[in-house]
Design an enzyme around this catalytic site. Structure first.
Site, PDB file in Angstrom:
ATOM      1  N   SER A  69       0.832  -1.197   0.000  1.00  0.00           N
ATOM      2  CA  SER A  69       0.000   0.000   0.000  1.00  0.00           C
ATOM      3  C   SER A  69       0.877   1.260   0.000  1.00  0.00           C
ATOM      4  O   SER A  69       1.708   1.429  -0.871  1.00  0.00           O
ATOM      5  CB  SER A  69      -0.961  -0.048   1.191  1.00  0.00           C
ATOM      6  N   ASP A 111      -9.149  -3.432  -6.348  1.00  0.00           N
ATOM      7  CA  ASP A 111      -8.363  -2.478  -5.570  1.00  0.00           C
ATOM      8  C   ASP A 111      -8.393  -1.107  -6.246  1.00  0.00           C
ATOM      9  O   ASP A 111      -8.276  -1.004  -7.471  1.00  0.00           O
ATOM     10  CB  ASP A 111      -6.920  -2.988  -5.475  1.00  0.00           C
ATOM     11  N   HIS A 115      -8.326  -4.377  -1.621  1.00  0.00           N
ATOM     12  CA  HIS A 115      -7.119  -3.851  -0.986  1.00  0.00           C
ATOM     13  C   HIS A 115      -6.872  -4.534   0.360  1.00  0.00           C
ATOM     14  O   HIS A 115      -7.730  -4.554   1.230  1.00  0.00           O
ATOM     15  CB  HIS A 115      -7.270  -2.345  -0.778  1.00  0.00           C
TER      16      HIS A 115
END
Length: 334
Positions: free
Chosen positions: A176, A272, A302
């Protein structure tokens, strides 16, 4: 007056019920494309990070440290920046090393919650892993956090002999926002002639211009949303994302010349929010002559691997793919 107040209360209550029904229906619609084995209670939580007040409140909640793989020791070392060092019991010296950078939208997170993945990398690959506790963007915008991460990389190089590390087999990895920072570290390493063997980018947060998009084509409705993304990038950059961002390394995807960067593995799900920017960056790396392996998982949202790493077959394969790429790059002597 009482009748009026009762009427107002009834109207307000009906509006709240209607809003709740719309929220439930929208959530069901968003979860619909998620395969059964990837469904997790976190998907039903109405959670977004959209304010400094929320971030500060979360910082006051102590998070439990994750479990550590058997045969791996963890040593917390002061900074700046503070780092956690993971050493497997069976490590042939000199070994490779991985600098791991945790996620959290640039604004939250702590290395201790990443003990599972960092210790697994150490155990499975027989390498040293260093996880950096970089400064977060609320209070410390760019380049503070990135400088901490790059300093951690240069520290590994400077102490390579004492750490039992082969300087030619050092990689950077992150998920991330940590993946975005890892990509920026790889760019800095290339420009400053700091050897870097590989970059493993797990659904990396690469491009602030995703905030400017109006249509996300069904992505970003679960876990990390456009609203959270807007807040994270605004806090990190110190201003709202716009057409220009001239500062080098602030936004990895804005870099024009990608030639010479370390080989890469990029993994992301097609639900995502970062799917489009990850696929585009992988394509640009490949066109620039950088060996790049792109893994896209259907129905993955995600952070799904963090929630279901040991249970969902697709997440086991996803993690295994990343580990295999790192193993090939740094685990064995050339």
């Amino acid at each position: 007056m009482k009748r009026l107040l009762r009427g107002v209360a009834l109207v307000a209550g009906a509006a709240l019920v209607a809003a709740g029904v719309r929220t439930v229906l929208a959530k069901r619609r968003a979860i619909g494309p998620v395969p059964a084995d990837l469904r997790h209670p976190v998907l039903y939580a109405p959670f977004q990070i959209t304010s400094r007040t929320m971030v500060r409140a979360m910082a006051r909640i102590p998070l439990p440290a994750g479990p550590v793989e058997a045969g791996v020791t963890v040593d917390r070392r002061p900074g700046p920046p503070e780092v956690f060092v993971y050493q497997p019991s069976a490590r042939a010296l000199p070994s490779g090393a991985v600098l791991y950078i945790h996620g959290g939208g640039f604004v939250i997170g702590h290395p201790s919650t990443y003990h599972p993945i960092c210790s697994r990398i150490a155990a499975d690959l027989g390498v040293l892993v260093v996880s950096v506790n970089y400064r977060k963007a609320v209070g410390h915008p760019f380049p503070a956090g990135l400088n901490d991460c790059f300093d951690a990389l240069t520290r590994i190089h400077a102490q390579a002999e004492a750490l039992g590390v082969d300087p030619s087999r050092i990689a950077v990895a992150g998920d991330s926002a940590g993946g975005g920072l890892a990509a920026a570290v790889a760019q800095m390493a290339c420009d400053r002639d700091v050897p870097l063997a590989f970059q493993a980018l797990i659904y990396p947060m690469l491009d602030d211009r995703t905030v400017l998009r109006q249509d996300h084509i069904g992505t970003g409705e679960l876990v990390w949303t456009p609203a959270s993304n807007r807040f994270g990038w605004t806090a990190y950059l110190g201003h709202r994302p716009g057409a220009e961002e001239p500062r080098p390394y602030a936004v990895p995807a804005r870099r024009e010349n990608l030639k010479g960067l370390a080989p890469a593995w990029i993994g992301v799900g097609d639900l995502d929010l970062f799917h489009a920017e990850n696929v585009e960056y992988a394509g640009r790396l490949s066109l620039s002559g950088v060996p790049t392996d792109l893994v896209v998982v259907p129905g993955m949202y995600h952070g799904a691997d963090n929630f279901l790493a040991d249970r969902a077959p697709s997440m086991i394969t996803f993690r295994d793919s990343m580990l295999a790429a790192l193993r090939k790059a740094i685990a064995t002597r050339p």
